[in-house]
Design a protein around this motif. Structure first.
Motif, PDB file in Angstrom:
ATOM      1  N   ALA A 133       0.832  -1.211   0.000  1.00 47.25           N
ATOM      2  CA  ALA A 133       0.000   0.000   0.000  1.00 47.25           C
ATOM      3  C   ALA A 133       0.862   1.254   0.000  1.00 47.25           C
ATOM      4  O   ALA A 133       0.507   2.271  -0.620  1.00 47.25           O
ATOM      5  N   ASP A 134       1.995   1.181   0.678  1.00 43.09           N
ATOM      6  CA  ASP A 134       2.915   2.321   0.739  1.00 43.09           C
ATOM      7  C   ASP A 134       3.839   2.390  -0.478  1.00 43.09           C
ATOM      8  O   ASP A 134       4.645   3.329  -0.566  1.00 43.09           O
ATOM      9  N   GLU A 135       3.748   1.384  -1.370  1.00 47.50           N
ATOM     10  CA  GLU A 135       4.652   1.267  -2.509  1.00 47.50           C
ATOM     11  C   GLU A 135       6.110   1.303  -2.054  1.00 47.50           C
ATOM     12  O   GLU A 135       6.979   1.913  -2.689  1.00 47.50           O
ATOM     13  N   ASP A 136       6.353   0.610  -0.946  1.00 52.44           N
ATOM     14  CA  ASP A 136       7.680   0.579  -0.329  1.00 52.44           C
ATOM     15  C   ASP A 136       8.353  -0.751  -0.655  1.00 52.44           C
ATOM     16  O   ASP A 136       8.276  -1.725   0.105  1.00 52.44           O
ATOM     17  N   ASP A 137       8.989  -0.810  -1.804  1.00 50.34           N
ATOM     18  CA  ASP A 137       9.636  -2.045  -2.244  1.00 50.34           C
ATOM     19  C   ASP A 137      10.799  -2.431  -1.331  1.00 50.34           C
ATOM     20  O   ASP A 137      11.083  -3.616  -1.135  1.00 50.34           O
ATOM     21  N   ASP A 138      11.458  -1.433  -0.772  1.00 49.03           N
ATOM     22  CA  ASP A 138      12.561  -1.691   0.148  1.00 49.03           C
ATOM     23  C   ASP A 138      12.053  -2.469   1.365  1.00 49.03           C
ATOM     24  O   ASP A 138      12.661  -3.459   1.785  1.00 49.03           O
ATOM     25  N   ALA A 139      10.933  -2.048   1.913  1.00 41.75           N
ATOM     26  CA  ALA A 139      10.362  -2.736   3.071  1.00 41.75           C
ATOM     27  C   ALA A 139       9.922  -4.143   2.699  1.00 41.75           C
ATOM     28  O   ALA A 139      10.075  -5.080   3.502  1.00 41.75           O
ATOM     29  N   THR A 140       9.372  -4.318   1.510  1.00 38.29           N
ATOM     30  CA  THR A 140       8.954  -5.652   1.074  1.00 38.29           C
ATOM     31  C   THR A 140      10.134  -6.614   1.063  1.00 38.29           C
ATOM     32  O   THR A 140      10.043  -7.746   1.557  1.00 38.29           O
ATOM     33  N   VAL A 141      11.258  -6.179   0.521  1.00 44.25           N
ATOM     34  CA  VAL A 141      12.440  -7.046   0.483  1.00 44.25           C
ATOM     35  C   VAL A 141      12.904  -7.372   1.896  1.00 44.25           C
ATOM     36  O   VAL A 141      13.249  -8.520   2.201  1.00 44.25           O
ATOM     37  N   GLU A 142      12.905  -6.384   2.782  1.00 51.81           N
ATOM     38  CA  GLU A 142      13.285  -6.624   4.179  1.00 51.81           C
ATOM     39  C   GLU A 142      12.386  -7.679   4.812  1.00 51.81           C
ATOM     40  O   GLU A 142      12.856  -8.574   5.527  1.00 51.81           O
ATOM     41  N   ILE A 143      11.091  -7.609   4.551  1.00 49.22           N
ATOM     42  CA  ILE A 143      10.144  -8.561   5.125  1.00 49.22           C
ATOM     43  C   ILE A 143      10.391  -9.960   4.581  1.00 49.22           C
ATOM     44  O   ILE A 143      10.399 -10.947   5.329  1.00 49.22           O
ATOM     45  N   VAL A 144      10.593 -10.067   3.275  1.00 51.27           N
ATOM     46  CA  VAL A 144      10.835 -11.376   2.663  1.00 51.27           C
ATOM     47  C   VAL A 144      12.099 -12.006   3.235  1.00 51.27           C
ATOM     48  O   VAL A 144      12.108 -13.181   3.627  1.00 51.27           O
ATOM     49  N   LEU A 145      13.152 -11.234   3.311  1.00 53.30           N
ATOM     50  CA  LEU A 145      14.430 -11.788   3.764  1.00 53.30           C
ATOM     51  C   LEU A 145      14.427 -12.082   5.264  1.00 53.30           C
ATOM     52  O   LEU A 145      14.906 -13.138   5.692  1.00 53.30           O
ATOM     53  N   GLY A 146      13.896 -11.146   6.052  1.00 56.85           N
ATOM     54  CA  GLY A 146      13.959 -11.297   7.493  1.00 56.85           C
ATOM     55  C   GLY A 146      12.843 -12.134   8.092  1.00 56.85           C
ATOM     56  O   GLY A 146      13.099 -13.134   8.775  1.00 56.85           O
ATOM     57  N   ARG A 147      11.583 -11.773   7.812  1.00 53.47           N
ATOM     58  CA  ARG A 147      10.450 -12.445   8.465  1.00 53.47           C
ATOM     59  C   ARG A 147      10.063 -13.752   7.791  1.00 53.47           C
ATOM     60  O   ARG A 147       9.606 -14.688   8.456  1.00 53.47           O
ATOM     61  N   ILE A 148      10.185 -13.813   6.474  1.00 48.30           N
ATOM     62  CA  ILE A 148       9.769 -15.026   5.764  1.00 48.30           C
ATOM     63  C   ILE A 148      10.937 -15.995   5.598  1.00 48.30           C
ATOM     64  O   ILE A 148      10.853 -17.154   6.021  1.00 48.30           O
TER      65      ILE A 148
END
Length: 260
Positions: A133-148
């Motif tokens: 929703a925030d169009e924050d691709d940087d945060a998406t990558v952080e979530i994939v790498l760290g949380r997932i």
């Protein structure tokens, strides 16, 4: 290729334009270009086709109402574009797509490396949705790498310090929330890939039996009872980047006993 809803799916083709073929299906945070080194090293097929799934340029963006059915329809259209598809290979989410398609359509041979299935990534869906929703691709990558993927903070920092690697991942981040939601909205049936002539499931030896990839692999393995299970020694989830020739040699070796 033009698909059912009018969208476009680009396919990178190596070797002959239409002969005995293997079709490769990448997963999340990956595209056809990332699989080029593997594709170029494959030897047992005259035609090697790598699908650039929608959401990755130059293919169309993900359509409204995207679901796993979108992926199945797209992949079925790709397979119809080749005369003799002998092997269908999928990695991660691409592995799940390939296995589901082989439940709907006859496929001589399916290979899935580190396939994932729900509830994979489910606990990160809300965070992924906010990042989208925030169009924050940087945060998406952080979530994939760290949380997932559950990488250590130092490993995430090392990837961030590599500007080429980080730029590639952020470029591919936009579809991640929709893809993770589609994965978790789809039940995995018993007897998955029931129309495949043969199924090989491959897990990276570095995480066999360990979360998240080793445990979701075990979930998939339980619903594909007719599959043969293999371990790729010493490799993790990113074997196509870390050891493309080793992975290609292993895939090539499966062709010697492929059902035709």
């Amino acid at each position: 290729m033009t698909v059912r809803d009018g969208g476009r799916v680009a396919v990178d083709v190596y070797g002959e334009p239409d002969d005995d073929a293997i079709v490769l299906v990448p997963g999340v945070l990956s595209d056809a270009a990332a699989w080029g080194p593997v594709a170029r090293a494959l030897e047992s097929w005259a035609t090697v086709a790598v699908v650039n799934r929608r959401g990755r340029h130059p293919s169309s963006p993900l359509p409204t109402g995207y679901s796993l059915r979108t992926e199945l329809d797209d992949l079925a259209a790709v397979l119809r574009g080749f005369t003799r598809v002998r092997t269908l290979f999928g990695w991660s989410y691409g592995g799940l797509i390939a296995l589901h398609l082989a439940g709907n359509e006859p496929v001589p041979h399916v290979v899935a490396y580190d396939p994932v299935a729900r509830p994979f990534g489910a606990d990160a869906l809300a965070a992924l949705g906010q990042a989208a929703a925030d169009e924050d691709d940087d945060a998406t990558v952080e979530i994939v790498l760290g949380r997932i993927s559950r990488l250590e903070a130092r490993d995430v920092a090392a990837l961030r310090a590599d500007p080429t690697a980080w730029a590639t991942m952020t470029r591919l981040a936009a579809p991640v929330h929709a893809e993770t939601a589609a994965l978790n909205a789809t039940a995995v049936p018993e007897g998955l890939a029931g129309r495949a002539g043969r199924v090989d499931l491959v897990v990276g030896g570095a995480h066999r039996g360990r979360p998240p990839y080793g445990t979701t692999f075990d979930d998939v393995r339980r619903v594909v009872p007719h599959a043969t299970t293999h371990v790729l020694p010493g490799q993790g989830h990113l074997a196509h980047l870390d050891a493309p020739r080793q992975l290609a040699a292993w895939i090539t070796g499966t062709a010697t006993v492929t059902t035709t």
